[in-house]
Scaffold this motif. Structure first.
Motif, PDB file in Angstrom:
ATOM      1  N   THR A 177       0.825  -1.211   0.000  1.00 43.19           N
ATOM      2  CA  THR A 177       0.000   0.000   0.000  1.00 43.19           C
ATOM      3  C   THR A 177       0.852   1.250   0.000  1.00 43.19           C
ATOM      4  OG1 THR A 177      -0.086   0.119   2.412  1.00 43.19           O
ATOM      5  CG2 THR A 177      -1.782  -1.179   1.315  1.00 43.19           C
ATOM      6  N   GLY A 178       2.038   1.187   0.566  1.00 41.81           N
ATOM      7  CA  GLY A 178       2.868   2.375   0.685  1.00 41.81           C
ATOM      8  C   GLY A 178       2.423   3.317   1.783  1.00 41.81           C
ATOM      9  N   GLU A 179       1.513   2.885   2.649  1.00 37.51           N
ATOM     10  CA  GLU A 179       1.006   3.752   3.703  1.00 37.51           C
ATOM     11  C   GLU A 179       2.027   3.916   4.825  1.00 37.51           C
ATOM     12  OE1 GLU A 179      -2.928   2.805   5.120  1.00 37.51           O
ATOM     13  OE2 GLU A 179      -3.196   1.565   3.354  1.00 37.51           O
ATOM     14  N   VAL A 180       2.062   5.103   5.376  1.00 36.28           N
ATOM     15  CA  VAL A 180       2.839   5.369   6.578  1.00 36.28           C
ATOM     16  C   VAL A 180       1.879   6.003   7.574  1.00 36.28           C
ATOM     17  CG1 VAL A 180       4.799   6.570   7.577  1.00 36.28           C
ATOM     18  CG2 VAL A 180       4.940   5.708   5.225  1.00 36.28           C
ATOM     19  N   ILE A 181       1.467   5.253   8.573  1.00 31.08           N
ATOM     20  CA  ILE A 181       0.463   5.703   9.514  1.00 31.08           C
ATOM     21  C   ILE A 181       1.137   6.230  10.775  1.00 31.08           C
ATOM     22  CG2 ILE A 181      -1.544   5.039  10.880  1.00 31.08           C
ATOM     23  CD1 ILE A 181      -2.065   5.027   7.920  1.00 31.08           C
ATOM     24  N   LYS A 182       1.004   7.533  11.018  1.00 34.86           N
ATOM     25  CA  LYS A 182       1.519   8.143  12.237  1.00 34.86           C
ATOM     26  C   LYS A 182       0.436   9.059  12.791  1.00 34.86           C
ATOM     27  CE  LYS A 182       6.427   8.168  10.917  1.00 34.86           C
ATOM     28  NZ  LYS A 182       7.625   9.017  10.692  1.00 34.86           N
ATOM     29  N   LEU A 183      -0.141   8.656  13.906  1.00 36.70           N
ATOM     30  CA  LEU A 183      -1.223   9.449  14.473  1.00 36.70           C
ATOM     31  C   LEU A 183      -0.741  10.817  14.917  1.00 36.70           C
ATOM     32  CD1 LEU A 183      -3.149   6.761  16.554  1.00 36.70           C
ATOM     33  CD2 LEU A 183      -3.633   7.589  14.264  1.00 36.70           C
ATOM     34  N   THR A 184       0.548  10.946  15.194  1.00 37.43           N
ATOM     35  CA  THR A 184       1.078  12.248  15.595  1.00 37.43           C
ATOM     36  C   THR A 184       1.030  13.268  14.463  1.00 37.43           C
ATOM     37  OG1 THR A 184       3.314  11.461  15.061  1.00 37.43           O
ATOM     38  CG2 THR A 184       2.586  11.256  17.355  1.00 37.43           C
ATOM     39  N   ASP A 185       0.874  12.800  13.217  1.00 39.17           N
ATOM     40  CA  ASP A 185       0.776  13.723  12.086  1.00 39.17           C
ATOM     41  C   ASP A 185      -0.505  14.542  12.122  1.00 39.17           C
ATOM     42  OD1 ASP A 185       3.200  12.955  11.061  1.00 39.17           O
ATOM     43  OD2 ASP A 185       2.358  11.491   9.659  1.00 39.17           O
ATOM     44  N   VAL A 186      -1.501  14.073  12.886  1.00 35.85           N
ATOM     45  CA  VAL A 186      -2.792  14.762  12.917  1.00 35.85           C
ATOM     46  C   VAL A 186      -2.628  16.206  13.374  1.00 35.85           C
ATOM     47  CG1 VAL A 186      -5.071  14.794  14.012  1.00 35.85           C
ATOM     48  CG2 VAL A 186      -4.078  12.630  13.247  1.00 35.85           C
ATOM     49  N   LYS A 187      -1.719  16.429  14.298  1.00 36.05           N
ATOM     50  CA  LYS A 187      -1.536  17.788  14.821  1.00 36.05           C
ATOM     51  C   LYS A 187      -0.987  18.741  13.775  1.00 36.05           C
ATOM     52  CE  LYS A 187       3.194  17.259  16.649  1.00 36.05           C
ATOM     53  NZ  LYS A 187       3.488  16.067  15.877  1.00 36.05           N
ATOM     54  N   ASP A 188      -0.420  18.196  12.700  1.00 36.39           N
ATOM     55  CA  ASP A 188       0.148  19.029  11.637  1.00 36.39           C
ATOM     56  C   ASP A 188      -0.815  19.263  10.480  1.00 36.39           C
ATOM     57  OD1 ASP A 188       2.618  19.149  13.005  1.00 36.39           O
ATOM     58  OD2 ASP A 188       3.222  17.212  12.154  1.00 36.39           O
ATOM     59  N   PHE A 189      -2.016  18.700  10.544  1.00 38.12           N
ATOM     60  CA  PHE A 189      -2.974  18.866   9.455  1.00 38.12           C
ATOM     61  C   PHE A 189      -3.375  20.336   9.337  1.00 38.12           C
ATOM     62  CE2 PHE A 189      -4.783  14.261   9.648  1.00 38.12           C
ATOM     63  CZ  PHE A 189      -3.628  13.808   9.060  1.00 38.12           C
ATOM     64  N   SER A 190      -3.471  20.786   8.101  1.00 38.25           N
ATOM     65  CA  SER A 190      -3.827  22.180   7.840  1.00 38.25           C
ATOM     66  C   SER A 190      -5.331  22.388   7.964  1.00 38.25           C
ATOM     67  CB  SER A 190      -3.372  22.572   6.434  1.00 38.25           C
ATOM     68  OG  SER A 190      -4.088  21.827   5.454  1.00 38.25           O
ATOM     69  N   LEU A 191      -5.727  23.654   8.029  1.00 45.72           N
ATOM     70  CA  LEU A 191      -7.149  23.992   8.086  1.00 45.72           C
ATOM     71  C   LEU A 191      -7.864  23.506   6.831  1.00 45.72           C
ATOM     72  CD1 LEU A 191      -9.576  25.394   9.371  1.00 45.72           C
ATOM     73  CD2 LEU A 191      -8.751  27.558   8.370  1.00 45.72           C
TER      74      LEU A 191
END
Length: 480
Positions: A177-191
């Protein structure tokens, strides 16, 4: 079984609950635990087992067992879609990929249409055979419908064989799949990304639950026969089948994703208003809904790749699917309760309110994108021009592209899936697997092209029936 609407809609919710979590981990299980071949077979088995348990619950008049069956079905259903997308990425890296994904979506919608129009007929034939209506009749009809899930499992086994054979003959690596799942990335999501999430949840909350309750709505308000109600309720999927690839090509050629999403949301709002407050021929509103539904899927989901970096795409798509399933589960239960207590008029007002929230989010996204200088609403011509410049700079050996060109090259070369979370980059697509015979995959003529042909259609049809059992399967349950 004499269940009320809230119980009936809870069966849809039980499908969504496991996928609130599994959307994050389906790709991980395929990449790190099972592999694409074994993973596809395992998830297909979950779908088959879930359908059998669901049918047995109806056969024995045990509603909680039916809920268990739907939960098991949900465990396999969404993860199987991820595996299906992984196969497509593995075999069709390049310009064929968009066509394959369009065909996948079209086959799923054809399956839903067939299910919505055939299951009632199957139930009637079983009823004639047994001489009475009741849980036994419903259970046997659902078991017959489960044959399609067995067909899907057979396709998964055939795909595993073809993929293994290709690995040997074409020196082809097993797909990932090529997925890289990091829940910590959520805080970096843009508006902008959060607004896309809001659009997704609010829009689909006004489509899928409505279709789940649509048959009885058309019978009660417009006095349609059950056959006519099934036909008009399925028109959304009938339109989506041929139009999804067409709209996909149109959005690719024109660009302006936000404008297309805005058109789709406005059209959907108009459809619900017509159904709620007028007695105009409902075929008009449902046809508009079908067109809008097809257009939104082609314009909305690709925007995620334009607002997040490549290493966060797995997390972004996983989170998007997760909150979509959470929203569908909650809205399905709420819709059943509203219908039981307030009736269809209040239910349509509720759906219209959901679409209005989606409309507000689209307008906000337009201005946020405009003020931040984002590329969500660029024309395809402008995007292609800058992509070409960025690619030329890279080919000339001037180092990695910087700034806007680097972001554009990264985002444009991602091919996001309309209904999945798997991605592929241009650098991956440009990399072919060389074999000892000098053949390249998937180019040239000869036996390897036969493999590609068989793989393409096997992969497309493999997801046909399992997806078709998701929403429209339960039409006759409420009246048994």
């Amino acid at each position: 079984m004499k269940v009320n609407t809230a119980q009936f809609m809870a069966l849809y919710a039980w499908y969504s609950w496991p996928n609130v979590v599994l959307c994050f981990f389906g790709g991980f299980l395929i990449d790190r635990v099972f592999g694409i071949r074994l993973g596809t077979v395992i998830f297909s088995i979950f779908v088959c087992v879930g359908q059998v348990v669901f049918a047995l619950g109806a056969l024995f008049n045990t509603f909680w067992l039916m809920e268990v069956g739907r939960f098991i079905f949900g465990i396999g259903g969404e993860s199987l879609a991820v595996a299906q997308n992984t196969y497509a990425v593995s075999w069709f890296k390049g310009k064929e990929l968009n066509l394959v994904f369009g065909l996948q979506l079209s086959m799923a919608r054809i399956g839903s249409t067939v299910n919505m129009n055939i299951m009632g007929w199957i139930y009637s034939r079983v009823q004639d055979l047994l001489g009475s209506a009741g849980p036994s009749t419903l259970g046997l009809a659902l078991l017959i419908g489960g044959v399609t899930c067995v067909f899907s499992l057979s396709c998964a086994l055939i795909l595993a064989y073809l993929d293994r054979r290709a690995e040997k003959l074409l020196c082809k690596e097993q797909g990932k799949t090529g997925e890289v799942i990091k829940l910590t990335d959520v805080k970096d999501f843009s508006l902008s990304l959060w607004l896309i999430f809001v659009i997704c949840v609010c829009y689909y909350a006004a489509v899928f639950p409505f279709i789940g309750l649509g048959k009885v709505f058309f019978i009660e308000k417009f006095r349609f026969s059950p056959q006519e109600a099934s036909a008009i309720n399925s028109i959304v999927y009938i339109i989506s089948a041929p139009m999804s690839p067409v709209f996909g090509i149109l959005v690719d050629k024109v660009g302006k994703n936000i404008i297309w999403v805005l058109c789709a949301v406005l059209t959907t709002l108009g459809s619900h208003i017509l159904l709620a407050f007028t007695f105009w021929n409902p075929w008009i509103a449902m046809c508009l809904l079908g067109v809008a539904y097809s257009l939104l899927a082609c314009a909305l989901w690709p925007m995620v790749a334009f607002v997040v970096p490549e290493h966060q795409l797995g997390t972004a798509y996983g989170f998007m699917q997760s909150i979509q399933n959470l929203g569908l589960a909650v809205i399905a239960i709420a819709a059943g309760m509203i219908l039981d207590t307030r009736g269809y008029l209040f239910l349509e007002v509720f759906f219209s309110a959901c679409v209005c929230l989606s409309l507000i989010a689209v307008v906000m996204l337009y201005f946020v994108n405009h003020l931040s200088g984002g590329d969500l609403n660029w024309s395809a011509k402008k995007r292609a021009k800058l992509q070409k410049a960025a690619a030329s700079e890279e080919v000339r050996g001037l180092g990695e592209p910087q700034g806007l060109q680097a972001g554009l090259l990264r985002r444009w070369d991602l091919l996001p899936l309309p209904l999945g979370i798997s991605v592929i980059t241009r650098s991956q697509g440009a990399r072919s697997q060389k074999c000892g015979t000098g053949l390249e995959h998937p180019g040239g003529d000869g036996p390897e092209m036969i493999q590609v042909f068989l793989k393409k259609w096997g992969e497309v049809f493999g997801g046909f029936f399992c997806v078709s059992m998701e929403w429209p399967l339960l039409e006759n349950l409420r009246n048994v």
